[in-house]
Design an enzyme around this catalytic site. Structure first.
Site, short mmCIF file in Angstrom:
data_model
loop_
_atom_site.label_atom_id
_atom_site.label_comp_id
_atom_site.label_asym_id
_atom_site.label_seq_id
_atom_site.Cartn_x
_atom_site.Cartn_y
_atom_site.Cartn_z
N GLY A 13 0.82 -1.21 0.00
CA GLY A 13 0.00 0.00 0.00
C GLY A 13 0.86 1.25 0.00
N THR A 162 5.14 1.47 6.12
CA THR A 162 3.78 0.98 6.31
C THR A 162 3.11 1.84 7.37
OG1 THR A 162 2.45 -0.75 7.39
CG2 THR A 162 4.78 -0.85 7.75
N ASP A 164 1.00 0.91 9.26
CA ASP A 164 0.74 0.06 10.43
C ASP A 164 1.92 0.00 11.38
OD1 ASP A 164 -1.63 -0.58 9.06
OD2 ASP A 164 -0.61 -2.18 7.98
N ARG A 199 -24.68 12.22 19.85
CA ARG A 199 -24.64 10.89 19.24
C ARG A 199 -23.38 10.13 19.64
NH1 ARG A 199 -27.90 10.85 14.60
NH2 ARG A 199 -27.35 8.67 14.38
N GLY A 207 -5.04 -0.78 10.24
CA GLY A 207 -4.11 -1.08 11.32
C GLY A 207 -3.73 -2.55 11.37
N ARG A 208 -4.30 -3.33 10.45
CA ARG A 208 -4.08 -4.77 10.42
C ARG A 208 -4.25 -5.33 11.83
NH1 ARG A 208 0.14 -7.02 6.30
NH2 ARG A 208 1.47 -7.09 8.10
#
Lengths: 288, 93
Positions: A13, A162, A164, A199, A207-208
């Site tokens: 990604g 990444t 993540d 609300r 974030g895997r």
């Protein structure tokens, strides 16, 4: 004497910051009279390129110089494009390789599976292109193949990226900081709408199953978080509990994140009911 | 109110940290290449730039150390005892 040539690719990604890497490598190379070949679409460039076909070469190869990289660091993404192709786990052969014989890829236990290992083709293409050294930018899957290539004798240097932040052997991967900044900004903006309408706000973020994105977002926005690496009964129960919580004013921010199997829920601290549900205690856990 | 941030997190321009680290990782990789090195990765270790072996793919993705970073009883990050940690709070191993 022929110029030295290196290759550079981005896999997996995209994240912001990749173009800065590509530009600085190109600029440094130009000062040392080294050619840089941009390999487009990650490892796919080295499995799918047909060097006898001019159109294929244009699709997968991009010679880099100071002129065509001068302004790329002003933008996110990657000018080389990206893919999730792993040459050691190919499910299907590129058209121009149909009929050629490749070994079956082995799994972590060394047992051959159904996928094909195209490393032989990758090494042949690197040799034909005259690429002496390769810089691979990617996450654990892209860099996992870089490690395999290095074992096969190809000169490779890796750069972790990444959002993540889940690559081993480094505390930071390119893209993580921007991802947390984006998540924090979004949560901060939506506080006004959640409050106005009294609300519950629920967010999903990537974030895997590593947990860094969820936790660091919670840490930097001063909100409560729930992270789990699995779609477990515990996670579901926790989510239900969070979604039942509201502040005295009647509003609450809930932020739930799912990417693959990852779940995260974030709620403002005051939104949580007391007493808190207790789980098995750990000596390492500390109350603030 | 449900919002998917997903791709928003990876889109757009890099912030200062990703520009700084991206440029530095790139220059370290280039220097390593000039030195003829292979099988190494630009990295941040204990808060310092370094070159380390490319991780073994068998390890899979790195995961958050829940025991030191997350309070499982109170469903929130750990806030105490950060002194001496590297800038991103967790050491590689």
């Amino acid at each position: 004497m022929a110029k030295k040539r290196i290759g550079i690719l981005t896999g997996g990604g995209d994240v912001p910051g990749l173009n800065s890497v590509i530009k600085t490598v190109t600029y440094r190379s130009s000062e040392d009279n080294i050619e840089v070949m941009g390999l487009r679409r990650g490892w796919e460039a080295l499995t799918h390129v047909n060097l006898d076909d001019a159109e294929s070469r244009r699709r997968y190869l991009m010679p880099l110089d100071r002129e065509n990289t001068r302004t790329i660091d002003r933008r996110g993404g990657t000018v080389l494009h990206s893919s999730r192709t792993n040459p050691a786990k190919m499910q299907k052969l590129p058209e121009h390789l149909a009929g050629k014989d490749f070994p079956l890829a082995k799994n972590r236990k060394g047992v051959p599976g159904n996928a094909l290992d195209l490393s032989k083709q990758v090494m042949a293409n690197l040799s034909t292109l005259g690429i002496e050294h390769l810089i691979a930018i990617g996450g654990d899957d892209t860099l996992g193949y870089a490690a395999k290539l290095s074992e096969l004798g190809v000169k490779v240097i890796a750069i972790p990226k990444t959002m993540d932040n889940d690559v081993h052997n480094t505390e930071y991967c390119i893209g993580f900081s921007t991802a947390i900044t984006r998540a924090s900004d979004a949560i901060q903006r939506q506080r006004t709408t959640v409050a106005s309408h009294e609300r519950i706000g629920i967010f999903r973020v990537f974030g895997r199953d590593a947990g860094f994105t969820a936790l660091y977002t919670a840490y930097t926005t001063s909100i409560r978080s729930v992270c789990s690496s699995r779609r477990s009964a515990q996670t579901q129960a926790t989510m239900r509990w969070l979604c039942s919580a509201r502040e005295p004013s009647g509003r609450a921010i809930k932020c739930a994140s799912t990417a693959r199997r990852t779940h995260m829920a974030i709620a403002r601290r005051r939104a949580l009911p007391t007493p808190l549900p207790r789980r098995s205690s750990s000596a390492l856990e500390r109350k603030r | 109110m449900t919002s998917d941030l997903t791709y928003d997190l990876r889109s757009g321009d890099p912030d200062f940290v990703d520009k700084l680290v991206g440029l530095t990782f790139g220059n370290m990789a280039y220097d390593a290449m000039l030195d003829g090195k292979t099988g190494l990765m630009s990295a941040l270790v204990d808060g310092r730039y370094d070159l380390v072996p490319i991780p073994d793919p068998a390890l899979g993705p790195r995961k958050l150390d829940v025991a030191t970073m997350y309070n499982t009883e109170r469903y929130r990050p750990m806030y105490a005892n950060k002194r001496g940690l590297p800038v991103f709070l967790q050491r590689v191993s």
